[in-house]
Design a protein around this motif. Structure first.
Motif, PDB file in Angstrom:
ATOM      1  N   CYS A 174       0.857  -1.198  -0.061  1.00 20.24           N
ATOM      2  CA  CYS A 174      -0.211   0.099   0.103  1.00 20.24           C
ATOM      3  C   CYS A 174       0.872   1.210   0.056  1.00 20.24           C
ATOM      4  CB  CYS A 174      -0.756   0.099   0.905  1.00 20.24           C
ATOM      5  SG  CYS A 174      -0.208   0.212   2.776  1.00 20.24           S
ATOM      6  N   VAL A 175       0.494   2.328  -0.215  1.00 19.97           N
ATOM      7  CA  VAL A 175       1.133   3.642  -0.327  1.00 19.97           C
ATOM      8  C   VAL A 175       1.736   3.785   1.371  1.00 19.97           C
ATOM      9  CG1 VAL A 175      -0.662   5.243   0.603  1.00 19.97           C
ATOM     10  CG2 VAL A 175       1.262   6.081  -1.044  1.00 19.97           C
ATOM     11  N   ALA A 176       2.802   4.310   1.097  1.00 21.67           N
ATOM     12  CA  ALA A 176       3.652   4.364   2.522  1.00 21.67           C
ATOM     13  C   ALA A 176       3.310   6.115   2.996  1.00 21.67           C
ATOM     14  CB  ALA A 176       5.076   4.351   2.456  1.00 21.67           C
ATOM     15  N   ASP A 177       3.398   6.351   4.406  1.00 22.21           N
ATOM     16  CA  ASP A 177       3.153   7.625   4.903  1.00 22.21           C
ATOM     17  C   ASP A 177       4.921   8.042   4.808  1.00 22.21           C
ATOM     18  OD1 ASP A 177       4.786   6.563   7.190  1.00 22.21           O
ATOM     19  OD2 ASP A 177       3.142   6.140   8.280  1.00 22.21           O
ATOM     20  N   ARG A 178       5.072   9.462   5.439  1.00 19.14           N
ATOM     21  CA  ARG A 178       6.136  10.177   5.466  1.00 19.14           C
ATOM     22  C   ARG A 178       7.346   9.309   6.176  1.00 19.14           C
ATOM     23  NH1 ARG A 178       4.609  16.545   6.703  1.00 19.14           N
ATOM     24  NH2 ARG A 178       2.995  16.777   4.607  1.00 19.14           N
ATOM     25  N   ASN A 181       5.947   4.016   6.725  1.00 21.82           N
ATOM     26  CA  ASN A 181       5.161   2.953   7.053  1.00 21.82           C
ATOM     27  C   ASN A 181       3.862   2.922   6.642  1.00 21.82           C
ATOM     28  OD1 ASN A 181       7.098   2.395   9.231  1.00 21.82           O
ATOM     29  ND2 ASN A 181       6.069   4.299  10.129  1.00 21.82           N
ATOM     30  N   PRO A 182       3.324   1.649   6.480  1.00 28.99           N
ATOM     31  CA  PRO A 182       2.030   1.721   5.558  1.00 28.99           C
ATOM     32  C   PRO A 182       0.956   2.548   6.085  1.00 28.99           C
ATOM     33  CG  PRO A 182       2.759  -0.554   6.272  1.00 28.99           C
ATOM     34  CD  PRO A 182       3.662   0.528   7.006  1.00 28.99           C
ATOM     35  N   VAL A 183       0.207   2.963   5.236  1.00 30.29           N
ATOM     36  CA  VAL A 183      -0.936   4.150   5.642  1.00 30.29           C
ATOM     37  C   VAL A 183      -2.031   3.425   6.444  1.00 30.29           C
ATOM     38  CG1 VAL A 183      -0.309   6.094   4.051  1.00 30.29           C
ATOM     39  CG2 VAL A 183      -1.798   3.707   3.425  1.00 30.29           C
ATOM     40  N   LEU A 255       9.325   0.643  -3.593  1.00 33.55           N
ATOM     41  CA  LEU A 255       9.599   0.405  -2.491  1.00 33.55           C
ATOM     42  C   LEU A 255      10.763   0.946  -1.820  1.00 33.55           C
ATOM     43  CD1 LEU A 255       8.982  -3.712  -2.813  1.00 33.55           C
ATOM     44  CD2 LEU A 255       7.572  -1.895  -1.450  1.00 33.55           C
ATOM     45  N   GLU A 256      11.988   0.958  -2.594  1.00 32.24           N
ATOM     46  CA  GLU A 256      13.252   1.564  -2.162  1.00 32.24           C
ATOM     47  C   GLU A 256      13.248   2.896  -1.932  1.00 32.24           C
ATOM     48  OE1 GLU A 256      15.821   0.306  -5.463  1.00 32.24           O
ATOM     49  OE2 GLU A 256      16.121  -1.848  -4.916  1.00 32.24           O
ATOM     50  N   ALA A 257      12.272   3.625  -2.824  1.00 32.39           N
ATOM     51  CA  ALA A 257      12.165   4.952  -2.734  1.00 32.39           C
ATOM     52  C   ALA A 257      10.998   5.411  -1.445  1.00 32.39           C
ATOM     53  CB  ALA A 257      11.547   5.742  -3.963  1.00 32.39           C
ATOM     54  N   GLY A 258      10.643   4.378  -1.016  1.00 32.25           N
ATOM     55  CA  GLY A 258       9.554   4.849  -0.010  1.00 32.25           C
ATOM     56  C   GLY A 258       8.138   5.232  -0.237  1.00 32.25           C
ATOM     57  N   ARG A 259       7.938   5.070  -1.680  1.00 28.40           N
ATOM     58  CA  ARG A 259       6.342   5.370  -2.006  1.00 28.40           C
ATOM     59  C   ARG A 259       5.685   4.373  -1.503  1.00 28.40           C
ATOM     60  NH1 ARG A 259       9.959   7.139  -6.365  1.00 28.40           N
ATOM     61  NH2 ARG A 259       9.603   5.123  -7.400  1.00 28.40           N
ATOM     62  N   LEU A 260       5.874   3.104  -1.600  1.00 23.23           N
ATOM     63  CA  LEU A 260       5.116   2.018  -1.199  1.00 23.23           C
ATOM     64  C   LEU A 260       5.635   1.058  -0.141  1.00 23.23           C
ATOM     65  CD1 LEU A 260       4.161   0.174  -4.788  1.00 23.23           C
ATOM     66  CD2 LEU A 260       2.599   1.626  -3.417  1.00 23.23           C
ATOM     67  N   ALA A 261       4.725   0.535   0.635  1.00 25.03           N
ATOM     68  CA  ALA A 261       5.242  -0.179   1.803  1.00 25.03           C
ATOM     69  C   ALA A 261       4.842  -1.564   1.928  1.00 25.03           C
ATOM     70  CB  ALA A 261       4.808   0.464   3.141  1.00 25.03           C
ATOM     71  N   SER A 262       5.763  -2.459   2.101  1.00 26.24           N
ATOM     72  CA  SER A 262       5.288  -3.996   1.944  1.00 26.24           C
ATOM     73  C   SER A 262       4.568  -4.525   3.032  1.00 26.24           C
ATOM     74  CB  SER A 262       6.692  -4.793   1.901  1.00 26.24           C
ATOM     75  OG  SER A 262       6.422  -6.033   1.933  1.00 26.24           O
ATOM     76  N   LEU A 263       3.633  -5.240   2.740  1.00 25.29           N
ATOM     77  CA  LEU A 263       2.486  -6.026   4.041  1.00 25.29           C
ATOM     78  C   LEU A 263       2.989  -7.409   3.733  1.00 25.29           C
ATOM     79  CD1 LEU A 263      -0.662  -4.166   3.274  1.00 25.29           C
ATOM     80  CD2 LEU A 263       0.995  -3.388   4.915  1.00 25.29           C
ATOM     81  N   GLN A 264       4.134  -7.690   3.198  1.00 28.14           N
ATOM     82  CA  GLN A 264       4.311  -9.113   3.240  1.00 28.14           C
ATOM     83  C   GLN A 264       4.419 -10.116   4.417  1.00 28.14           C
ATOM     84  OE1 GLN A 264       4.738 -10.801   0.308  1.00 28.14           O
ATOM     85  NE2 GLN A 264       5.996 -12.701   0.903  1.00 28.14           N
ATOM     86  N   ALA A 265       4.929  -9.281   5.281  1.00 29.71           N
ATOM     87  CA  ALA A 265       5.159 -10.248   6.842  1.00 29.71           C
ATOM     88  C   ALA A 265       3.902 -10.453   7.389  1.00 29.71           C
ATOM     89  CB  ALA A 265       5.890  -9.243   7.518  1.00 29.71           C
ATOM     90  N   ARG A 266       2.803  -9.831   6.968  1.00 25.22           N
ATOM     91  CA  ARG A 266       1.445  -9.981   7.764  1.00 25.22           C
ATOM     92  C   ARG A 266       0.731 -10.940   6.538  1.00 25.22           C
ATOM     93  NH1 ARG A 266      -1.396  -7.692  11.756  1.00 25.22           N
ATOM     94  NH2 ARG A 266      -3.391  -8.710  11.948  1.00 25.22           N
TER      95      ARG A 266
END
Length: 303
Positions: A174-178, A181-183, A255-266
């Motif tokens: 999902c999109v990442a916050d500043r 982290n996942p929003v 992902l590397e730029a922090g635009r998206l956050a991974s939810l893979q672990a969950r």
């Protein structure tokens, strides 16, 4: 029947008047009108409603305008391919699904071009099911596609050759916050918007169970969009409209730029295999297909 008659008719539709169409076709208006009449005589139907003061197509003309345009375009495309074959030699055709056209194909094409620039290759991108059908019907020599790990599209007994080119993960994001982290807070949120794949699509079936099923069991899931267009799903996810599963190679930079956050672990996600298939043959010739297939089996970039 002359091809120029079809061109005249389509030019008439585009121009809107006989005089302007005749000018576009570089003929006099009487000559242009005769050619339209000749086309109607050959077809056995009227295309123009001459009782109207303005250019009006008959029902037959309206129905068949699009097929005529398509036929003419395919005819000229075939002529272009025939001329190219005569000038430059035979052509190999590779068909691949839209997602791989963006994520993996550019690296593979660069690899092939660097090592065999003389081998002519044409790429046709389409939906995965259409690619498979085209390959099975002999309309493509090579098929580049994704498979669920542990399964294969064809077996060696089906008259095709196969080589795996690497693995690909579908990552829930999902999109990442500043802070990166996942929003969406999976610990506390009960309502989650989902950007999903069409149920009948390959990725839709791969994700249906257990991944999306588990998501629906744990959360109040709202399906905000359903499409088989992976690039569109990425854009909607970047816009913050929901959670989606996307190929890692497609979103690595996000992902590397922090635009998206991974939810893979969950949420987890399936592993896919990128594979290439070729119609059977001895593979020892000098045709473009044989040359390209040897390179694909040698040391291609990993997916």
């Amino acid at each position: 029947m002359k091809i120029e008659w079809i061109e005249d008719f389509l030019a008439l539709i585009d121009a809107g008047t006989f005089s302007q169409a005749a000018e576009l076709r570089h003929v006099t208006q009487p000559a242009f009108s005769r050619r339209i009449r000749q086309l109607e005589d050959w077809l056995g139907v009227e295309l123009i409603d001459r009782s109207s003061t303005r250019l009006t197509l008959t029902a037959h003309a309206q129905t068949y305008e699009a097929p005529l345009r398509d036929w003419l375009a395919r005819l000229y495309a075939m002529r272009g391919r025939m001329r190219a074959d005569a000038m430059h030699g035979p052509l190999a055709i590779l068909t691949t699904q839209h997602t791989l056209t963006v994520s993996y194909l550019p690296r593979l094409l660069q690899y092939l071009h660097d090592r065999a620039p003389e081998a002519r290759l044409q790429v046709r991108s389409s939906d995965r099911s259409d690619c498979i059908q085209n390959f099975q019907q002999g309309q493509a020599d090579l098929l580049l596609c994704s498979e669920l790990e542990g399964t294969t599209l064809f077996t060696s007994g089906e008259g095709v050759r196969r080589v795996p080119l690497g693995t690909e993960h579908l990552i829930p994001v999902c999109v990442a916050d500043r802070l990166g982290n996942p929003v969406f807070d999976l610990e506390n949120d009960t309502h989650l918007p989902l950007i999903g794949y069409e149920a009948g699509s390959f990725l839709g079936s791969v994700l249906a169970t257990p991944y999306q099923l588990n998501l629906q069991r744990c959360y109040d899931v709202e399906l905000v969009c359903e499409t088989s267009f992976t690039i569109g799903i990425r854009e909607l996810t970047l816009a913050g409209l929901g959670i989606s599963w996307l190929p890692h190679s497609l979103i690595r930079a996000d992902l590397e730029a922090g635009r998206l956050a991974s939810l893979q672990a969950r949420l987890g996600g399936p592993r896919l295999v990128v594979a290439c298939y070729c119609q059977s043959g001895d593979g020892n010739g000098v045709s473009p297909i044989d040359v390209l297939w040897r390179l694909i089996n040698d040391s291609p970039p990993r997916a």
